[in-house]
Design a protein around this motif. Structure first.
Motif, short mmCIF file in Angstrom:
data_model
loop_
_atom_site.label_atom_id
_atom_site.label_comp_id
_atom_site.label_asym_id
_atom_site.label_seq_id
_atom_site.Cartn_x
_atom_site.Cartn_y
_atom_site.Cartn_z
N GLY A 87 -14.01 -14.96 33.83
CA GLY A 87 -14.31 -16.19 34.56
C GLY A 87 -13.11 -16.61 35.38
O GLY A 87 -13.23 -16.99 36.55
N LYS A 88 -11.95 -16.44 34.79
CA LYS A 88 -10.72 -16.86 35.48
C LYS A 88 -10.48 -16.00 36.73
O LYS A 88 -10.14 -16.50 37.80
CB LYS A 88 -9.53 -16.68 34.50
N VAL A 89 -10.72 -14.70 36.54
CA VAL A 89 -10.58 -13.78 37.68
C VAL A 89 -11.54 -14.17 38.80
O VAL A 89 -11.17 -14.25 39.97
CB VAL A 89 -10.85 -12.32 37.25
N ALA A 90 -12.80 -14.45 38.39
CA ALA A 90 -13.81 -14.77 39.39
C ALA A 90 -13.46 -16.05 40.15
O ALA A 90 -13.91 -16.25 41.27
CB ALA A 90 -15.19 -14.90 38.73
N GLY A 91 -12.65 -16.89 39.52
CA GLY A 91 -12.30 -18.15 40.16
C GLY A 91 -10.99 -18.08 40.93
O GLY A 91 -10.61 -19.03 41.61
N ASN A 92 -10.28 -16.95 40.85
CA ASN A 92 -8.96 -16.84 41.50
C ASN A 92 -9.11 -16.49 42.97
O ASN A 92 -9.60 -15.43 43.34
CB ASN A 92 -8.16 -15.75 40.76
N ARG A 93 -8.68 -17.41 43.82
CA ARG A 93 -8.86 -17.25 45.25
C ARG A 93 -8.15 -16.00 45.78
O ARG A 93 -8.66 -15.27 46.61
CB ARG A 93 -8.31 -18.50 45.96
N PHE A 94 -6.95 -15.74 45.24
CA PHE A 94 -6.17 -14.60 45.72
C PHE A 94 -6.82 -13.27 45.34
O PHE A 94 -6.85 -12.33 46.13
CB PHE A 94 -4.74 -14.65 45.17
N VAL A 95 -7.36 -13.24 44.11
CA VAL A 95 -8.06 -12.02 43.69
C VAL A 95 -9.26 -11.78 44.59
O VAL A 95 -9.49 -10.67 45.09
CB VAL A 95 -8.51 -12.13 42.22
N LEU A 96 -10.03 -12.83 44.80
CA LEU A 96 -11.24 -12.66 45.61
C LEU A 96 -10.89 -12.20 47.03
O LEU A 96 -11.57 -11.36 47.60
CB LEU A 96 -12.03 -13.97 45.66
N GLU A 97 -9.81 -12.76 47.55
CA GLU A 97 -9.40 -12.37 48.89
C GLU A 97 -9.01 -10.88 48.92
O GLU A 97 -9.42 -10.12 49.81
CB GLU A 97 -8.20 -13.21 49.32
N ALA A 98 -8.24 -10.47 47.89
CA ALA A 98 -7.83 -9.07 47.81
C ALA A 98 -9.04 -8.15 47.67
O ALA A 98 -9.11 -7.08 48.29
CB ALA A 98 -6.88 -8.86 46.64
N VAL A 99 -10.01 -8.59 46.83
CA VAL A 99 -11.22 -7.78 46.64
C VAL A 99 -11.96 -7.65 47.97
O VAL A 99 -12.42 -6.56 48.34
CB VAL A 99 -12.13 -8.40 45.56
N VAL B 177 -2.63 -6.39 42.32
CA VAL B 177 -2.39 -6.12 40.90
C VAL B 177 -0.94 -5.74 40.69
O VAL B 177 -0.26 -6.27 39.79
CB VAL B 177 -3.32 -5.01 40.38
N PHE B 178 -0.42 -4.87 41.55
CA PHE B 178 0.96 -4.43 41.43
C PHE B 178 1.91 -5.63 41.52
O PHE B 178 2.85 -5.78 40.74
CB PHE B 178 1.28 -3.41 42.53
N ALA B 179 1.62 -6.50 42.49
CA ALA B 179 2.48 -7.66 42.70
C ALA B 179 2.43 -8.60 41.50
O ALA B 179 3.46 -9.11 41.05
CB ALA B 179 2.06 -8.40 43.97
N SER B 180 1.22 -8.79 40.93
CA SER B 180 1.13 -9.74 39.81
C SER B 180 1.77 -9.18 38.55
O SER B 180 2.27 -9.94 37.72
CB SER B 180 -0.30 -10.16 39.51
N ILE B 181 1.73 -7.85 38.40
CA ILE B 181 2.30 -7.26 37.19
C ILE B 181 3.79 -7.56 37.08
O ILE B 181 4.33 -7.70 36.00
CB ILE B 181 2.02 -5.74 37.16
N ARG B 182 4.43 -7.71 38.22
CA ARG B 182 5.85 -8.00 38.20
C ARG B 182 6.11 -9.35 37.52
O ARG B 182 7.19 -9.60 37.03
CB ARG B 182 6.41 -8.03 39.62
N ARG B 183 5.09 -10.19 37.49
CA ARG B 183 5.24 -11.47 36.81
C ARG B 183 4.73 -11.35 35.37
O ARG B 183 4.50 -12.32 34.69
CB ARG B 183 4.46 -12.56 37.55
N GLY B 184 4.45 -10.13 34.92
CA GLY B 184 4.01 -9.93 33.55
C GLY B 184 2.53 -9.58 33.48
O GLY B 184 1.74 -10.04 34.30
N VAL B 185 2.19 -8.69 32.53
CA VAL B 185 0.80 -8.28 32.39
C VAL B 185 0.03 -9.37 31.67
O VAL B 185 0.38 -9.77 30.56
CB VAL B 185 0.71 -6.96 31.59
N THR B 186 -1.03 -9.84 32.29
CA THR B 186 -1.85 -10.86 31.65
C THR B 186 -3.24 -10.28 31.39
O THR B 186 -3.62 -9.27 31.99
CB THR B 186 -2.03 -12.08 32.57
N PRO B 187 -4.01 -10.90 30.49
CA PRO B 187 -5.39 -10.44 30.27
C PRO B 187 -6.20 -10.50 31.57
O PRO B 187 -7.17 -9.77 31.73
CB PRO B 187 -5.93 -11.43 29.25
#
Ligand SMILES: Nc1ncnc2c1ncn2[C@@H]1O[C@H](COP(=O)(O)OP(=O)(O)OP(=O)(O)O)[C@@H](O)[C@H]1O
Ligand SMILES: [Mg+2]
Lengths: 276, 386
Positions: free
Chosen positions: A42-54, A232-242
């Motif tokens: 649900g969190k992913v689906a609500g993330n504007r940056f993820v949706l833009e990247a997708v 995904v690569f960019a966010s991993i630098r801030r730590g792997v999250t669920p």
């Protein structure tokens, strides 16, 4: 021997299984399983940056797969008539294009595009009638460059798949259609195309999957357009999250589905000609 | 029929009316290979013609020249009196049954058969197409099979579908490239009969390619015997059998005992051949063969059925001009006739066929029996050895 095999499979698949597992973690940590939950999806689906990247990824994948399928099929059909050393050269180039590492394609495309852009942009600056330099249109990395680079790679993939299908096709089928009054275009539409269609569609699916998953080439030529793997690569630098795990799981599922469909198409497409 | 063909009146229109396929000095070269080499012939309307010859002699190429898959390097192809220069395959009034049928694997039987009709402009109505496909399936005895996939059918059934797919278009000429080669012997027999009946029924000119002489002899009105891209002889089966132009044709059509040597004497009616063993054998020329020059290579052809067998105690003078002694090596009972293989010291192995009612056929000389054999001079043929 069996122990080795188990160890290898564990090494290969355990991380993937963990990603899938932890994408359903109700806790915050990506290493400490607290209980089952689909909250991260649900969190992913609500993330504007993820949706833009997708969205970026889907556009790039659809465009590059379409272009590669179109031109790759045309090239495969044309190459069927080429014989002798010219054919050997084309075949060689096609296989090389598939085997060249992504990083080389990425760097090469980047250098080529940047060089070309520099020349064209200077030219535009020089000849554009406007006085304000800010109003002069300038070429830059973006959709165009990623799509071009992905098309380049996928093109070879489609050519190889369709060529294999054409080679397995009975030449006399085309002659039979011609003999039965079909014009060259009619023969293509009613006989050649239906017979190579499984390979064409499989080529599209594989190209799409490749483009959607590709990080290396996209990283070099994406410019400001963030595709999903780059995000995904960019966010991993801030730590792997669920959250990342959830994205990974979805991408995995979609990729597997597409690859599986392509495999089925290639298999089924090969059957009728073998059965005669 | 062949004689009538070659003596056509020179008015082109009247002539064209009776000829469905005409080659005029046609050659087809692939690089240095002349697959078809200066070939001329005429196939009359409504007849069943075969090209017969060994592998690689240019049979398929001849067919492909008619179909339009190949263009002649030289010469002219005419179909029903119309020159075919520059006419593409899809505009020619001919249809082909391919050697491996070439049925479309992505279409069912109905769509395969309807393919040709669907290309016509204006396109026939769906009802019309359905009716004609039904008729075509009926014609090849596959009613109700329309919804099957081509690759679900047996070899014989696929062959019928290929036939129906071609015949439904009512072409001027139907081309068949070894259509029966892939079938087993029994099925091949049945299909030969069916093809022949079908041809009479539809009245379309059939041009068949085969390397099976039995097939060509049993089905055709005319046969062209091919060799290295040339037509060695063109004629009816009986003409080829009774009046071969040379040894090649005599050997290809039916069976023969050959005694080769140099021509020792020759006149207007026949020639005498001296064999390597010094034996002199004379015979009249073949009615279609050429006269032989003294010293050239010649051959005496003796068909197995003209050889008489008799008990060596009798003279046999009434039966044969040339008489020899031999021993039966082998006897094969063939029902209506008996086949003997006889070892003759002066001649080698001689093949003899005696009909059931004849003296030899009834006496049935067993293997190992000492016998006498011979033939009448005027029933053998003196031929060029080529
Ligand atoms: N497309 C081609 N390119 C080059 N050579 C060819 C081609 N087609 C035929 N040939 C040659 O022409 C000759 C005659 O071939 P063709 O196929 O007509 O023989 P065929 O009598 O049908 O033999 P078969 O009984 O084996 O089918 C052969 O020597 C063959 O190699
Ligand atoms: Mg052939």
């Amino acid at each position: 021997m069996r122990a080795y095999a188990i160890a290898i499979y564990l090494f290969l698949y355990a991380p993937i299984a963990l990603i899938v597992l932890f994408s359903f973690n109700s806790g915050l940590s990506a290493s400490d399983f607290r209980g089952f939950s689909i909250a991260w999806y649900g969190k992913v689906a609500g993330n504007r940056f993820v949706l833009e990247a997708v969205t970026h990824s889907l556009i790039v994948a659809a465009a590059s797969a379409t272009l590669a399928t179109l031109f790759g099929t045309m090239a495969a059909l044309a190459l069927q008539r080429v014989t002798g050393w010219l054919r050997a050269v084309f075949d060689g180039l096609t296989y090389v294009a598939i085997m060249v590492p992504g990083i080389v394609i990425g760097i090469a495309t980047l250098i080529a595009l940047v060089t070309a852009f520099d020349i064209v942009n200077d030219l535009l600056l020089a000849i554009w009638p406007a006085d304000d330099p800010g109003a002069v249109p300038q070429l830059a990395l973006g959709y165009g460059s990623i799509i071009a680079a992905h098309t380049l790679f996928s093109l070879a993939l489609v050519i190889v798949l369709v060529r294999a299908r054409i080679a397995g096709m009975d030449r006399s089928l085309v002659e039979a259609a011609t003999d039965l009054y079909a014009t060259p275009w009619g023969t293509f539409r009613q006989v050649t195309l239906p017979l190579i269609l499984p390979a064409v569609v499989a080529g599209f699916l594989l190209s799409f999957t490749f483009s959607f998953d590709d990080f290396v080439i996209a990283f070099f030529v994406a410019g400001s357009k963030t595709t999903l793997p780059i995000y995904v690569f960019a966010s991993i630098r801030r730590g792997v999250t669920p959250e990342i795990n959830a994205i990974g799981t979805v991408v995995l599922l979609v990729s597997l589905l597409l690859l599986f469909s392509a495999q089925i198409l290639l298999r089924r497409g090969a059957k009728p000609t073998r059965a005669t | 029929m062949a004689a009538a063909m070659t003596q056509q009146a020179p008015e082109p229109r009247a002539e064209a009316a009776g000829i469905d396929v005409r080659f005029r000095g046609v050659s087809k070269r692939f690089g240095a290979v002349a697959a078809v080499d200066d070939v001329s012939f005429e196939i009359p309307r409504g007849s069943f013609h075969s090209f017969l010859g060994p592998s690689g002699c240019g049979k398929t190429t001849s067919l492909r020249l008619i179909a339009g898959f190949e263009q002649p390097s030289e010469g002219e192809v005419e179909i029903a009196g119309v020159p075919m220069v520059g006419v593409p395959a899809y505009r020619r009034p001919v249809n082909m049954v391919f050697q491996h049928y070439a049925l479309f694997p992505h279409l069912d039987v109905f769509a395969n058969i309807a393919f040709g009709l669907k290309q016509l402009r204006p396109r026939p109505s769906a009802a019309e197409i359905g009716r004609r496909v039904g008729e075509a399936l009926e014609l090849v005895r596959l009613p109700g099979m329309g919804s099957r996939r081509a690759w679900e059918l047996s070899g014989g059934q696929q062959q019928r579908v290929a036939l129906a797919r071609a015949l439904i278009n009512r072409p001027t000429v139907l081309l068949l490239d070894e259509p029966l080669a892939a079938l087993d012997r029994k099925l091949r027999r049945d299909m030969q009969m069916e093809l022949q009946n079908l041809q009479r029924e539809v009245g379309i000119t059939f041009v068949l390619v085969t390397h099976d002489q039995e097939e060509a002899l049993s089905m055709s009105d005319t046969i062209g015997i091919m060799r290295d891209g040339r037509i060695e002889q063109f004629g009816s089966p009986s003409e080829l059998y009774d009046a071969p132009v040379n040894r090649y044709v005599a050997d290809f059509v039916g069976e023969s005992n050959f005694f080769a040597g140099a021509v020792a004497a020759a006149d207007a009616d026949g020639a005498t051949i001296r064999t390597a063993q010094g034996l002199e054998i004379a015979a009249p020329y073949s009615p279609r063969g050429r006269k032989l020059a003294v010293g050239s290579a010649g051959v005496i052809a003796v068909r197995p059925e003209i050889v008489a067998l008799w008990d060596p105690a009798e003279s046999g003078q009434a039966l044969a001009d040339y008489r020899f002694r031999g021993r039966v090596r082998n006897r094969i009972y063939l029902g209506d006739q008996t086949e003997f293989s006889v070892a003759v010291p002066e001649l080698g192995e001689i093949l003899v066929r005696a009909p059931k009612g004849s003296a030899a056929g009834a006496a049935g000389f067993a293997a190992g029996t000492e016998i006498a054999l011979g033939w009448r001079r005027e029933r053998a043929l003196a031929l060029a050895d080529g």
